[in-house]
Design a protein around this motif. Sequence first.
Motif, mmCIF file in Angstrom:
data_model
loop_
_atom_site.group_PDB
_atom_site.id
_atom_site.type_symbol
_atom_site.label_atom_id
_atom_site.label_comp_id
_atom_site.label_asym_id
_atom_site.label_seq_id
_atom_site.Cartn_x
_atom_site.Cartn_y
_atom_site.Cartn_z
ATOM 1 N N GLN A 80 0.824 -1.210 0.000
ATOM 2 C CA GLN A 80 0.000 0.000 0.000
ATOM 3 C C GLN A 80 0.858 1.260 0.000
ATOM 4 O O GLN A 80 0.471 2.282 -0.576
ATOM 5 C CB GLN A 80 -0.990 0.006 1.172
ATOM 6 C CG GLN A 80 -0.358 -0.041 2.553
ATOM 7 C CD GLN A 80 -0.356 -1.435 3.114
ATOM 8 O OE1 GLN A 80 -0.022 -2.390 2.424
ATOM 9 N NE2 GLN A 80 -0.734 -1.566 4.392
ATOM 10 N N SER A 112 2.098 1.714 -3.531
ATOM 11 C CA SER A 112 0.986 2.209 -4.355
ATOM 12 C C SER A 112 0.784 3.708 -4.170
ATOM 13 O O SER A 112 0.553 4.445 -5.135
ATOM 14 C CB SER A 112 -0.299 1.459 -3.994
ATOM 15 O OG SER A 112 -1.401 1.964 -4.695
ATOM 16 N N HIS A 143 -5.628 -2.376 1.301
ATOM 17 C CA HIS A 143 -5.397 -0.929 1.275
ATOM 18 C C HIS A 143 -4.772 -0.452 -0.026
ATOM 19 O O HIS A 143 -4.374 0.707 -0.130
ATOM 20 C CB HIS A 143 -4.498 -0.541 2.451
ATOM 21 C CG HIS A 143 -5.005 -1.000 3.784
ATOM 22 N ND1 HIS A 143 -6.081 -0.402 4.410
ATOM 23 C CD2 HIS A 143 -4.625 -2.025 4.600
ATOM 24 C CE1 HIS A 143 -6.326 -1.019 5.553
ATOM 25 N NE2 HIS A 143 -5.458 -2.009 5.689
ATOM 26 N N ASN A 151 -5.202 0.519 -3.828
ATOM 27 C CA ASN A 151 -6.228 0.904 -4.793
ATOM 28 C C ASN A 151 -5.579 1.639 -5.957
ATOM 29 O O ASN A 151 -4.401 1.977 -5.921
ATOM 30 C CB ASN A 151 -7.287 1.814 -4.144
ATOM 31 C CG ASN A 151 -8.100 1.090 -3.097
ATOM 32 O OD1 ASN A 151 -8.805 0.152 -3.408
ATOM 33 N ND2 ASN A 151 -7.990 1.519 -1.846
ATOM 34 N N GLN A 159 -4.226 -1.991 -10.759
ATOM 35 C CA GLN A 159 -4.924 -2.442 -11.961
ATOM 36 C C GLN A 159 -3.980 -2.631 -13.144
ATOM 37 O O GLN A 159 -4.118 -3.580 -13.913
ATOM 38 C CB GLN A 159 -6.023 -1.431 -12.332
ATOM 39 C CG GLN A 159 -7.179 -1.379 -11.348
ATOM 40 C CD GLN A 159 -8.063 -2.605 -11.408
ATOM 41 O OE1 GLN A 159 -8.001 -3.379 -12.353
ATOM 42 N NE2 GLN A 159 -8.888 -2.792 -10.395
ATOM 43 N N LYS A 202 -12.092 -6.274 -7.001
ATOM 44 C CA LYS A 202 -11.361 -5.038 -7.278
ATOM 45 C C LYS A 202 -10.476 -5.169 -8.518
ATOM 46 O O LYS A 202 -10.339 -4.225 -9.302
ATOM 47 C CB LYS A 202 -10.519 -4.677 -6.045
ATOM 48 C CG LYS A 202 -9.966 -3.281 -6.043
ATOM 49 C CD LYS A 202 -9.580 -2.823 -4.635
ATOM 50 C CE LYS A 202 -8.681 -3.756 -3.905
ATOM 51 N NZ LYS A 202 -8.224 -3.211 -2.602
#
Length: 698
Positions: free
Chosen positions: A302, A305, A359, A361, A366, A398
């Motif tokens: 996370q 990210s 956590h 995103n 993706q 997700k």
Amino acid sequence: MLCLRQVCLFALRHYQARTLSSDVLLSQINNCTHEDEVFSLVGRNKARLSEKHVGIALNVLWQLQKKKPLLLRTSDYIRNHSQFLTLCFLAENKVEHMDNEAIVDTLYSILRLNVESHDSLAGVLITEAWKRLESLSLPALSKFALCLHKQRGHFSPLIGKIAHLVDLKLDSIQDIRLLATAALIAEGFNSHQALVILKTMQKMKCRHSHLLEKMVSVLHRHLDSYHVLQLVKLTQCLVLLHCHDQELFGKLKMLLFGFLKSSVIPADTAAIIRTLAMLPSSQVEEIIINKATAVLPQCRLQDISCIATALVKWNHYDTMHWQNTSELHVKLLQKLNDWGFQRLQEARNLNLLLEELTHVNGGWLQEVISEETVAACQRLIDQVTWENVLQLSVFLIKTNYCCPSLLDRIASVTVQNINKIHPLEMYFIVYLFSVLNYDPPANEEFFQSCIQHLTSNLSCFDTHHLVLLGHVLAVAGYFPPAIIKTVFDVSFLSRLNTELEVLSDTLKQRVRSQLMKLNRAVCLECPEFHIPWFHERYFKHVLCKGISRINPLRQHVHRMLAEILGGSHYARVSVLTPYYYEIDFECILDKNKKPLSYMAQNILTDDLREIQLRHDIKNEQREALPQGAQRIALEFLDSKAFSKDSNRLKGEPAVKKRHLEILGYRVIQIPHFEWNSMVLSTKPEQMEYLRKRLYETQ
């Protein structure tokens, strides 16, 4: 939902009539149209007046005044009337027997009628409301705070307590009325209360400009008291709420840079970097890249990210700012990706991996690591248990990945441990299989076990959650009678209508949309339930300002269809079907595969850029087709219609195909990966492809 409101009105009127008929005096007071009627009833029934009668009578007096223009109000007449004095005396003596709402409503009515001579009654009501403060509902608390604001001179010590309750209730419930109340007492907020309200405004996407200005004023006084993570959250809220106070943002940037220089915790460093990238006119600086590089070996997924998201945002913001740091930037991005891959490859504990992924995103997941992450979960598949199937399901939702081995394992573990999984968690597991349109090996056993567990525990779900659950099951092709009959009960729809008023706009729109889709699915697939289609007005409201754009692809395809069929009048564009599905193209072939003409159809010309969707579907002529003729729906599907790793059609487009076939169409779905392939790179090849699809034998 306009229709939903109408559907509910009958039940509400029936309920109201039944309630009032049980208390004739209460009904008579409620139906009064003049103050003298109220006073007459009070005078004749003094001995019978309960605390409920008294509260309603005072409220009716205020409501009658409120309807009059200011110059025509008769407040003096009311305040000096002998029966009004009787009402005040009774209210003061019966206050302990009033319910919470009645106490606050009575206080509000007294204050709005400006009854200065009865401060003792106001004091008694406030004291009683104060005793029950913790149990007041949001509307009652909001109204009580408004009353205290009106009485600020006498009751200012209570404002702090109200602010504290605003804090507590906003932590768990979103209510626009309470935010409006918060604006009245904002000056008394401390730093924590200001942050809570800003967080709630962000969740609700509430652009209450007056309240935002008040909060900014409070923040200028308290900015130095926030610790680093509070400052991060505060900045994010202000940016998302479109705050325009550049002075405040300047102070925030200075404080964040100060925390960044001294930060030794990787998670804090990553959060600060991502937040700095959100600030208006922000630009990357060498200290940011150096700090990120230094903490990278200690970062979790996370954290990586967060930093990657910030770097990409800066890059998109202004490439000119990268002149001195572009090489460092490229190297750092590559290091971020490499470290992420390494962390996934070294993962040995599925629970710890899923905790990190919870956590993560955004685009980095993706676009960069999704495939490697799914591979890591597959490698740890033996560690999937009933305790982590929820986290794994949410992760797969997700990523939009359809991984048969993981899905089969989730289904197997779920069935074996069905009674250990909470019904609300079960929703997300069912959602995964529904949205990906995937059938596990024991498909019927899996869904029936889930449905039995869900229907046995419907009381766990809020009204809007039940709508979402019903829709998810309908997409999968299941219509449990217990859920369908509950959702389409008039009293349930009435409660839903009330609940929607306090949901965020995003969630409200989602629930309304899915109620419509569930209504459509039940009408088409389960007519035996005899559920009426009540979304006609909803669609007219939605579509009244909706215009379907005739994009270049549709223009191009329409011209080719005209060539294949023999004229543009043989194909219609952007067709709205019964039950309001929109399809790209429609044509009709007779039993000999000859096209039938739409002579009344508006012809699409080369310079036409848009077409207004037709709204009145009920009046549209859908004459019976000649024997053997076939109505064809031609649909182009983009990447959103498929799971990420395969050509598997997802749930929603599969349902649309199913429903169009029920409506009598032969459905031709053209995937983007076929239409955009090298095989169809020229017009003649595309023409031949369309011709084969139109005339293929089913």
